[in-house]
Design an enzyme around this catalytic site. Sequence first.
Site, short mmCIF file in Angstrom:
data_model
loop_
_atom_site.label_atom_id
_atom_site.label_comp_id
_atom_site.label_asym_id
_atom_site.label_seq_id
_atom_site.Cartn_x
_atom_site.Cartn_y
_atom_site.Cartn_z
N GLU A 18 6.04 -5.88 8.61
CA GLU A 18 5.20 -5.39 7.52
C GLU A 18 5.75 -4.16 7.31
OE1 GLU A 18 1.20 -5.70 8.69
OE2 GLU A 18 0.97 -7.86 8.78
N HIS A 28 0.34 -3.91 14.94
CA HIS A 28 1.08 -2.75 14.38
C HIS A 28 0.98 -1.53 15.32
CE1 HIS A 28 1.98 0.39 11.47
NE2 HIS A 28 1.82 -0.25 10.56
N LYS A 68 0.83 -1.21 -0.09
CA LYS A 68 -0.07 0.02 0.08
C LYS A 68 1.01 1.34 0.23
CE LYS A 68 -1.65 -1.36 4.04
NZ LYS A 68 -0.76 -2.36 4.80
#
Length: 431
Positions: A281, A211, A83
């Site tokens: 990530e 996250h 993204k």
Amino acid sequence: HDKHDNLTSQCCNHGRDDISQSRLAAKDLVLDVLKKRASEIDVDNCAPGAEDPFYVADMGEIYRQHLRWKMNLGRVKPFYAVKCNPDPEILRLMSKLGNGFDCASKSEIDLALETGVDPSRIIYAQPCKTKSYLRYAAQVGVKQMTFDNADELYKIKAHFPDAELYLRILTDDSTSLCRLSMKFGASLDVARQLLELARDLKLKVVGVSFHVGSGAEDPKAFVKAVQDARWVFDQAAEVGHELHTLDVGGGFCESTFDKFSGVLSEALDSYFPLPIRIIAEPGRYYVSSAFTLAANVIARRDAPDPLDPSRDAYMLYLNDGVYGNFSNIIFDHQHPVARILTCASSSRASSPNTSSLDGICYSIWGPTCDGIDVISERITLPGLLDVGDWLYFEDMGAYSKCSATRFNGFSDNHEVIYISSEAGATALLDY
Ligand code: PLP
């Protein structure tokens, strides 16, 4: 695998100082390429849009970030967050570096698969998925995915019962610039219930993810999240799941990486010794500093300096703004800094009221008709800029081009000139 192991040992031979040295040389190279491209454009005679903004992307910088990652977090396998910047050249490099991909939609899954990676190198890291995308993930064999609620488990049971699930847990992201926990993440209060439901539905939970938000100030957020993940691993074992992977998410920033990675590494070694697999990530960490944007001054107005009305100042209008590549100002809380690329005037002061010693004060605006389209409310630059001059902005690789719009009819698809300041990246990409 051999190729990747060779790369890892190559990384370890690269010292921190080597990386800083190469980075300085790379900045000069990028500037040369920007200047050369800008000099080819004759704004007084060119076709409509030929003076559009353009990027220089240094793939060598991405490669250096990868070396840094390997040196600091060697145990953690990166799954690049598509993204952040889905540029196909970046994805190709990530694949060649042996990284995986974090995808959040069908198109991102397609982009990752187009690099030729095995579906096991993709995690569908979106806890609230579209049903048809879930079926698509099943069809193309992307098994790893996150969840954080009971409804999602029923959905997965109906559309992809063989999926390999990661329970995404809530983190304390109060010191982060971009917060995510108000939208995603299961609290520890419900974690055990969710694990039991997954077991009862005969779904396979294989890991925990989190996250901590992006632009965090406090590395302790990682320690707390790792401790919480440990607790969930233990609960999962009691419930009957065999978890094997911890996903520590994204949020790593170029400027705080050394500090954060040190703290995270220690926490991982304490709470998740081998053989637990660790993945992450990272998005912005890899690409932010690799992209530099050049934009053209399309208009100028004089206006008094708001802080000192006795001084002259100018409003500059660029052919890019917050609806375009500067979307990172709105969506990602960034403050891009303008630098002069070309300045046709040799004069350093416009009038007796403008002090050449202090530089000239500008506000910088985008090209649309909207008042919020402002890039910089006040900046002092060492030159008298005029229509046709070029400015450049470093660190424009993350959440910029990918969230640009075509509002007011401006393009959202600008030229990218790819270069490589590192032999390693050049070799991998066959440039
Ligand atoms: N993973 C997930 C689930 C995200 O939502 C994001 C960003 O929103 C990322 C990774 C990448 O974050 P960053 O670019 O800050 O590393």
